[in-house]
Design a protein around this motif. Structure first.
Motif, PDB file in Angstrom:
ATOM      1  N   ALA A  74       4.506  10.333  -6.485  1.00  0.00           N
ATOM      2  CA  ALA A  74       5.169  10.711  -7.352  1.00  0.00           C
ATOM      3  C   ALA A  74       4.821  11.121  -8.729  1.00  0.00           C
ATOM      4  N   LEU A  75       3.894  10.488  -9.284  1.00  0.00           N
ATOM      5  CA  LEU A  75       3.212  10.779 -10.500  1.00  0.00           C
ATOM      6  C   LEU A  75       2.506  12.225 -10.281  1.00  0.00           C
ATOM      7  N   MET A 116       0.708  -1.251   0.031  1.00  0.00           N
ATOM      8  CA  MET A 116      -0.008  -0.105   0.015  1.00  0.00           C
ATOM      9  C   MET A 116       0.786   1.129   0.187  1.00  0.00           C
ATOM     10  N   PHE A 117       1.826   1.176   0.691  1.00  0.00           N
ATOM     11  CA  PHE A 117       2.727   2.368   0.790  1.00  0.00           C
ATOM     12  C   PHE A 117       3.824   2.588  -0.580  1.00  0.00           C
ATOM     13  N   THR A 118       3.872   1.519  -1.221  1.00  0.00           N
ATOM     14  CA  THR A 118       4.366   1.759  -2.307  1.00  0.00           C
ATOM     15  C   THR A 118       3.555   2.209  -3.481  1.00  0.00           C
ATOM     16  N   SER A 119       2.479   1.942  -3.542  1.00  0.00           N
ATOM     17  CA  SER A 119       1.554   2.245  -4.488  1.00  0.00           C
ATOM     18  C   SER A 119       1.144   3.727  -4.208  1.00  0.00           C
ATOM     19  N   LEU A 120       0.977   4.133  -2.827  1.00  0.00           N
ATOM     20  CA  LEU A 120       0.817   5.516  -2.473  1.00  0.00           C
ATOM     21  C   LEU A 120       1.885   6.338  -2.786  1.00  0.00           C
ATOM     22  N   ALA A 121       3.316   6.101  -2.558  1.00  0.00           N
ATOM     23  CA  ALA A 121       4.440   6.645  -3.180  1.00  0.00           C
ATOM     24  C   ALA A 121       4.300   6.757  -4.503  1.00  0.00           C
ATOM     25  N   ALA A 122       4.199   5.775  -5.524  1.00  0.00           N
ATOM     26  CA  ALA A 122       3.894   5.878  -6.866  1.00  0.00           C
ATOM     27  C   ALA A 122       3.013   7.027  -7.252  1.00  0.00           C
ATOM     28  N   ALA A 123       1.932   6.910  -6.505  1.00  0.00           N
ATOM     29  CA  ALA A 123       0.760   7.726  -7.082  1.00  0.00           C
ATOM     30  C   ALA A 123       1.477   9.378  -6.613  1.00  0.00           C
ATOM     31  N   ILE A 132       2.845  18.265 -11.448  1.00  0.00           N
ATOM     32  CA  ILE A 132       2.397  19.636 -11.108  1.00  0.00           C
ATOM     33  C   ILE A 132       3.360  20.338 -11.977  1.00  0.00           C
ATOM     34  N   PRO A 133       4.663  20.232 -12.316  1.00  0.00           N
ATOM     35  CA  PRO A 133       5.050  21.386 -13.282  1.00  0.00           C
ATOM     36  C   PRO A 133       4.464  21.430 -14.762  1.00  0.00           C
ATOM     37  N   LYS A 134       3.878  20.280 -15.254  1.00  0.00           N
ATOM     38  CA  LYS A 134       3.180  20.346 -16.773  1.00  0.00           C
ATOM     39  C   LYS A 134       1.899  21.246 -16.468  1.00  0.00           C
ATOM     40  N   ILE A 135       1.130  21.019 -15.274  1.00  0.00           N
ATOM     41  CA  ILE A 135      -0.110  21.759 -14.815  1.00  0.00           C
ATOM     42  C   ILE A 135       0.210  23.129 -14.827  1.00  0.00           C
ATOM     43  N   ILE A 136       1.443  23.373 -14.175  1.00  0.00           N
ATOM     44  CA  ILE A 136       1.733  25.027 -13.979  1.00  0.00           C
ATOM     45  C   ILE A 136       2.050  25.545 -15.491  1.00  0.00           C
TER      46      ILE A 136
END
Length: 273
Positions: free
Chosen positions: A10-11, A1-8, A16-20
């Motif tokens: 990170a994504l 679960m922590f691995t999936s949350l970390a991947a999300a 965020i830079p692309k959205i900005i």
């Protein structure tokens, strides 16, 4: 679960830079498009574009569209949205959505056709207005009735050609429009031919009879004029009468000897010929 949350997470952080960048590109594109809109409208108004648009009938078209602007402002709005679409293409490319940017790119490639179609309609309106005035003046000079109807018919024909060209440029149901246009032209030609051939036969005969009588009258006037010129020449020189020639009665010029006219054959003998 922590691995999936970390991947999300990170994504999300990587997006965020692309959205900005997406937001900044959209804001800059909207601002630049507004500046271009105002500058282009001012330039067009300074060169009296609205005057030509009014002569072409484009002003009434813009007003009937319900837009609270003049033709120059209309052109500025079109260019503004063209620039905004370019900004959207760049922004979606920066956001990483190539499918959306591809659709917008196809729309951008189609917009120049819209500009060309508008130019064709403006030129067609000017041509229709000019041809209408020419037909009205020619009909009035020829003494024909219904000059306004003939002028309107000429304008409608020019507008029809302009609309067909504009639709072909836009690529909207070109085959259907061309087929309908040819069908309408063929029906009008057939109707006019039948109406003139069946109902206007006597009128055509009367027109041809008048032309023939006028030609005969002109021929008689030319003959009378030639006779008057001949009588005037004989009256000015009494020695010239019917059967008299300036060479002393000899139709071939021969010269003279001692002031007496000499035939051509005698002159030829004296010269040793």
């Amino acid at each position: 679960m922590f691995t999936s949350l970390a991947a999300a997470m990170a994504l999300l952080f990587s997006a965020i830079p692309k959205i900005i960048g997406f937001v900044l590109i959209i804001a800059a594109g909207w601002f630049i498009a507004s500046l271009i809109d105002r500058a282009l409208a001012a330039i067009l108004r300074s060169i009296r574009f609205n005057h030509f648009a009014e002569r072409a009938g484009l002003t009434d078209f813009v007003q009937k569209m319900g837009m609270n602007t003049d033709p120059a402002g209309m052109v500025g709005i079109v260019v503004k949205w063209f620039v905004r679409l370019i900004a959207l293409v760049v922004a979606f490319d920066a956001l990483g959505l190539p499918a959306v940017s591809e659709v917008l790119r196809q729309l951008l490639l189609w917009l120049p056709n819209v500009v060309v179609a508008l130019v064709v309609l403006v030129i067609g309106g000017l041509a229709a207005r000019g041809l209408s005035n020419v037909v009205r003046g020619a009909a009035a000079e020829a003494g024909l009735s219904n000059t306004n109807f003939l002028a309107k018919a000429a304008a409608v024909v020019v507008w029809a050609f302009a609309i067909v060209v504009a639709v072909n440029q836009l690529g909207i149901a070109t085959e259907l429009v061309n087929t309908l246009f040819m069908a309408v032209v063929g029906a009008l030609a057939l109707g006019l031919g039948l109406a003139f051939g069946l109902g206007g036969r006597e009128t055509a005969q009367e027109i041809l009879r008048k032309w023939y009588a006028k030609a005969q009258e002109n021929s008689g006037q030319m003959k009378e004029l030639a006779e008057n010129v001949g009588d005037r020449v004989r009256s000015e020189d009494p020695d010239l009468g019917p059967g008299h020639w300036p060479t002393g009665g000899y139709p071939q010029g021969g010269g003279s000897q001692g002031g007496t006219p000499m035939p051509a054959d005698r002159k030829h003998d004296l010269e040793g010929g």
